[in-house]
Scaffold this motif. Sequence first.
Motif, PDB file in Angstrom:
ATOM      1  N   UNK A 136     -21.454 -36.928 -31.938  1.00  0.00           N
ATOM      2  CA  UNK A 136     -23.123 -36.269 -33.464  1.00  0.00           C
ATOM      3  C   UNK A 136     -23.405 -38.215 -32.932  1.00  0.00           C
ATOM      4  N   UNK A 137     -22.846 -38.815 -33.442  1.00  0.00           N
ATOM      5  CA  UNK A 137     -23.042 -40.318 -34.023  1.00  0.00           C
ATOM      6  C   UNK A 137     -23.004 -41.205 -32.951  1.00  0.00           C
ATOM      7  N   UNK A 138     -22.794 -40.885 -31.746  1.00  0.00           N
ATOM      8  CA  UNK A 138     -23.159 -41.642 -30.768  1.00  0.00           C
ATOM      9  C   UNK A 138     -24.062 -41.922 -29.972  1.00  0.00           C
ATOM     10  N   UNK A 139     -24.667 -43.604 -29.474  1.00  0.00           N
ATOM     11  CA  UNK A 139     -26.321 -43.844 -29.371  1.00  0.00           C
ATOM     12  C   UNK A 139     -26.963 -42.732 -28.480  1.00  0.00           C
ATOM     13  N   UNK A 140     -26.599 -41.482 -27.765  1.00  0.00           N
ATOM     14  CA  UNK A 140     -27.258 -40.635 -27.176  1.00  0.00           C
ATOM     15  C   UNK A 140     -26.495 -39.331 -28.018  1.00  0.00           C
ATOM     16  N   UNK A 141     -25.843 -39.612 -28.905  1.00  0.00           N
ATOM     17  CA  UNK A 141     -25.479 -38.090 -29.722  1.00  0.00           C
ATOM     18  C   UNK A 141     -26.536 -37.496 -30.141  1.00  0.00           C
ATOM     19  N   UNK A 142     -25.763 -36.616 -30.897  1.00  0.00           N
ATOM     20  CA  UNK A 142     -27.361 -35.873 -31.526  1.00  0.00           C
ATOM     21  C   UNK A 142     -28.337 -36.025 -32.558  1.00  0.00           C
ATOM     22  N   UNK A 143     -26.949 -36.937 -33.888  1.00  0.00           N
ATOM     23  CA  UNK A 143     -28.049 -37.805 -34.524  1.00  0.00           C
ATOM     24  C   UNK A 143     -28.953 -38.530 -33.801  1.00  0.00           C
ATOM     25  N   UNK A 149     -36.396 -37.665 -31.031  1.00  0.00           N
ATOM     26  CA  UNK A 149     -37.376 -36.403 -31.103  1.00  0.00           C
ATOM     27  C   UNK A 149     -38.696 -36.698 -32.333  1.00  0.00           C
ATOM     28  N   UNK A 150     -38.167 -36.883 -32.811  1.00  0.00           N
ATOM     29  CA  UNK A 150     -38.663 -36.568 -33.956  1.00  0.00           C
ATOM     30  C   UNK A 150     -39.686 -38.294 -34.538  1.00  0.00           C
ATOM     31  N   UNK A 151     -39.164 -39.049 -34.501  1.00  0.00           N
ATOM     32  CA  UNK A 151     -40.116 -40.781 -34.409  1.00  0.00           C
ATOM     33  C   UNK A 151     -40.596 -41.281 -33.365  1.00  0.00           C
ATOM     34  N   UNK A 153     -38.917 -42.722 -31.569  1.00  0.00           N
ATOM     35  CA  UNK A 153     -38.365 -44.790 -31.710  1.00  0.00           C
ATOM     36  C   UNK A 153     -37.365 -44.408 -29.353  1.00  0.00           C
ATOM     37  N   UNK A 154     -37.399 -45.400 -29.787  1.00  0.00           N
ATOM     38  CA  UNK A 154     -36.500 -46.182 -28.475  1.00  0.00           C
ATOM     39  C   UNK A 154     -34.804 -45.345 -28.524  1.00  0.00           C
ATOM     40  N   UNK A 155     -34.455 -46.287 -29.585  1.00  0.00           N
ATOM     41  CA  UNK A 155     -32.992 -46.023 -29.780  1.00  0.00           C
ATOM     42  C   UNK A 155     -32.655 -44.587 -31.266  1.00  0.00           C
ATOM     43  N   UNK A 156     -31.380 -44.524 -31.682  1.00  0.00           N
ATOM     44  CA  UNK A 156     -31.355 -44.061 -33.518  1.00  0.00           C
ATOM     45  C   UNK A 156     -31.012 -44.903 -33.706  1.00  0.00           C
TER      46      UNK A 156
END
Length: 294
Positions: A136-143, A149-151, A153-156
Motif C-alpha cells: 500500500x505505502x511502499x515506494x512502488x505501492x498503490x498509494x 498517475x494523477x500528478x 510526479x516522478x515518485x510518490x
Amino acid sequence: MASNPALQAVPTRSALRNDRPQRLRPLLWTLPPTAALALFFLYPLALVVQQSFRPDSGGTSVRPYADVFASEAFRNALWTTVWLAVASTVGCLVLGFLLALVIAFVPFPGAKAVARFIDVFLSFPSFLITLALLFIYGSVGMANGVWTDVTGAAEGPFQFLTTPWGVLLAEITYFTPFVMRPLLAAFSQLDTAQLEAASSLGARAPRIVRQVILPEALPALAAGGSLVLVLCLNEFGIVLFTGAKGVTTLPMLVYSKAILESDYPGACVVAVVNVLISVGLYGLYRVVSRRAGA
C-alpha cells in the motif's frame, strides 16, 4: 479390650509403602516435559550465555561484555529498541481500547464477525502485515502509484515505511489485536446494568467510559500492554521486512553481529541482554499485577 485411637491413626508400614507410588506418580509425569524444556530451551540458552564469556582470543573473560557495552552501535540499538517498544505499546493500548469499545458497545452489522476476525488475526505472521503495508505505502505501492498517475510526479510522497515511523506503524497495526482480545473478553463480562444506571442518571458517554468501563478494563489493559511490550522488544521480522535504514534494534544487532560480522561472542552478549530485559519486564509485570489484584 478397647483399641487405642492414637495407635489406629498411625499409618502402618505397608500403607506407607502403598502410598509412595501415588506420591511419586505426579513427579514422574513432570519429568518428560521438564527434560524436553531443558533440552530444547535451557541447554541452548546456557550455550549462548557460555559463548558470551568466550572471546575470539580464547579463554573465559568478560571482555566481550566490555566491548559491546562500550560500542555506540549497542547503545543506539538499545535506545531504538526501548523507544520503539514503548511507543508501539502506547499506540496499541490507545487504539486497541477505542476499537474494543466500538466493537463491544456500539451496535453495528458484523460486530461479531469482526470480533472473530481478531482471533484469526492473532495467528498471522508479522511479516505478512508488513508486506501488506509495503503493497500500500511502499515506494512502488498503490498509494504512490495513484499519486504519480494523477500528478505525473516522478515518485510518490509516501516514503515513511523505510523510517522508524514505518516500523512504528507496522508494529501498532500488528500488535493492536493482542490488546483488543483481552479487552473484549473483559467487556463481555461487564454488567450492563451499571452502564444503564449511569446513563439514566445523566452521565454522558465519556464519563461512563472513564468512571465505569475503564476501571474494569485496567487488568486487561495491563495484561495486553505487558504482552505487547515484551513482543515489541523482541520483534525482528517487522524491522527486517520494512527495510528501514538506520533502524537497528537489539534483535537486528544480534543478526548483524552473528551473520554479517561473524562476531559470535558479541552476538551472544546482545542476546543475553535482550533476554534479561524481557525476563525483567515480565517479572515486574507479575509483581504489579499481583498487587493490583489482576
